[in-house]
Design an enzyme around this catalytic site. Structure first.
Site, PDB file in Angstrom:
ATOM      1  N   CYS A 113      -2.697  -5.348   1.948  1.00  0.00           N
ATOM      2  CA  CYS A 113      -2.232  -4.153   1.243  1.00  0.00           C
ATOM      3  C   CYS A 113      -2.779  -2.867   1.846  1.00  0.00           C
ATOM      4  O   CYS A 113      -2.212  -1.791   1.649  1.00  0.00           O
ATOM      5  CB  CYS A 113      -2.603  -4.232  -0.234  1.00  0.00           C
ATOM      6  SG  CYS A 113      -1.792  -5.586  -1.114  1.00  0.00           S
ATOM      7  N   HIS A 253      -1.929   2.803  -3.183  1.00  0.00           N
ATOM      8  CA  HIS A 253      -1.195   1.544  -3.080  1.00  0.00           C
ATOM      9  C   HIS A 253      -0.594   1.213  -4.442  1.00  0.00           C
ATOM     10  O   HIS A 253      -1.274   1.274  -5.467  1.00  0.00           O
ATOM     11  CB  HIS A 253      -2.142   0.433  -2.619  1.00  0.00           C
ATOM     12  CG  HIS A 253      -1.580  -0.941  -2.801  1.00  0.00           C
ATOM     13  ND1 HIS A 253      -0.322  -1.296  -2.368  1.00  0.00           N
ATOM     14  CD2 HIS A 253      -2.104  -2.046  -3.401  1.00  0.00           C
ATOM     15  CE1 HIS A 253      -0.106  -2.557  -2.678  1.00  0.00           C
ATOM     16  NE2 HIS A 253      -1.158  -3.040  -3.298  1.00  0.00           N
ATOM     17  N   ASN A 283       5.512  -4.274  -5.976  1.00  0.00           N
ATOM     18  CA  ASN A 283       4.387  -4.234  -5.041  1.00  0.00           C
ATOM     19  C   ASN A 283       4.774  -4.939  -3.743  1.00  0.00           C
ATOM     20  O   ASN A 283       4.838  -6.165  -3.682  1.00  0.00           O
ATOM     21  CB  ASN A 283       3.171  -4.914  -5.684  1.00  0.00           C
ATOM     22  CG  ASN A 283       1.961  -4.964  -4.766  1.00  0.00           C
ATOM     23  OD1 ASN A 283       2.023  -4.609  -3.596  1.00  0.00           O
ATOM     24  ND2 ASN A 283       0.849  -5.421  -5.304  1.00  0.00           N
TER      25      ASN A 283
END
Length: 326
Positions: A113, A253, A283
């Site tokens: 990520c 994020h 996500n």
């Protein structure tokens, strides 16, 4: 010394929209369960005939077209992904070829990520050192790594791509003003795909589920990610000599809405500076920040001198933050 500017933004999300109702029905959850806990309404899944390179090319092409830059001038392509087309060869050379980047190097970066933060930091340095534009693309097809019987990952993860094109600037104060990269390998196993690497190669896999993602402790992941993102952002701001109140655009994020809100509150940025796309797109790991950066540009114009704060944390654990002056 010269500066660095973003001259092009791009994004791509697959056409297939997967609403919460589809996942809630699979797990026997009441309507609204996912939205209340994650802030996500829907996510995108790639079509069966799409590979990671297909998504990356779409986002990269948009960024290059927006910049109006000759493709022959781009010196490097950095592809942040955890889901390449193949384990070998790397996917970046293929993406560079399909984009017509005849004079560019290309390499994959597996930073989970936080991959975009790492790639952006390295790209900024390359532009400054070599006076050549760099295309950074972050893309993932996580729908093919979700374990369909694991609720934690099924409700969160998605497919998407985002891209930024960096180039030298005559403005010395533009570009990354502060950055902090961090890793906490002590928590290596919190998010993992058990098989497929050198520790347990495919030849020794008895159960195909071992090649899918496992999130062993969602609460621990949340707590450590919040701490890592907050800490990295505070250090990056301090390095830049900038306070949180000066941040015009905060793009964390997009893990879930609760996490982005908590991190924003702990850092102390203005609530109106938070940019988010998690409700519509879910996500997509490293892709979420450039995806949000590109989509948000249509509603929130980035003006010269604006401070953009980006921070991320993910598997590994890897994390970091960047303070970028537009």
């Amino acid at each position: 010394m010269s500066g660095v500017e973003i001259i092009g933004l791009g994004h791509y999300a697959p056409e297939r929209i997967v609403p919460n109702a589809e996942i809630e029905a699979r797990f026997g959850l009441e309507a609204g369960w996912i939205k209340r806990r994650t802030g996500i309404d829907a996510r995108r899944y790639a079509a069966d005939d799409q590979a990671l390179s297909d998504l990356a090319v779409r986002a990269g092409d948009m960024a290059i077209a927006q910049a109006g830059l000759s493709r022959d001038n781009i010196g490097l392509l950095l592809l942040a992904t955890s889901t390449p087309d193949h384990l070998l060869p790397p996917t970046a050379p293929l993406v560079a070829h399909r984009l017509g980047l005849a004079n560019a190097g290309g390499i994959d970066m597996a930073g989970a990520c936080a991959g975009f933060i790492y790639a952006l930091t390295l790209a900024d340095s390359y532009v400054r050192s070599h006076r050549a534009p760099v295309l950074v693309v972050a893309a993932n097809i996580l729908s093919r790594r979700i374990n369909p019987v694991e609720r934690a990952s099924s409700v969160l993860f998605a497919d998407a791509a985002g891209a930024v094109l960096l180039a030298p600037s005559e403005r010395e104060d533009s570009g990354i003003r502060g950055a902090h990269l961090t890793a906490q390998g002590a928590h290596y196993g919190l998010i993992t795909i058990p098989a497929g690497g050198s520790r347990k190669p495919f030849s020794k896999v008895d159960d195909a589920s071992e090649t899918l993602m496992i999130m062993s402790d969602g609460q621990a992941v949340y707590a450590k990610a919040v701490a890592m993102m907050t800490g990295a952002a505070e250090i990056a701001l301090r390095k830049a000599g900038i306070v949180a109140a000066d941040v015009a655009h905060f793009i964390p994020h997009q893990a879930n809405a609760r996490m982005t809100g908590t991190v924003a509150l702990q850092i102390g940025v203005k609530p109106e500076s938070l940019r988010t796309t998690v409700a519509e797109f879910g996500n997509s790991s490293a892709a979420t920040i450039p995806l949000t950066l590109s989509i948000s540009a249509h509603e929130h114009v980035y003006r010269q001198g604006d401070i953009i704060l980006m921070t991320a944390a993910g598997a590994g654990l890897t994390g970091g933050a960047v303070v970028f002056r537009w």
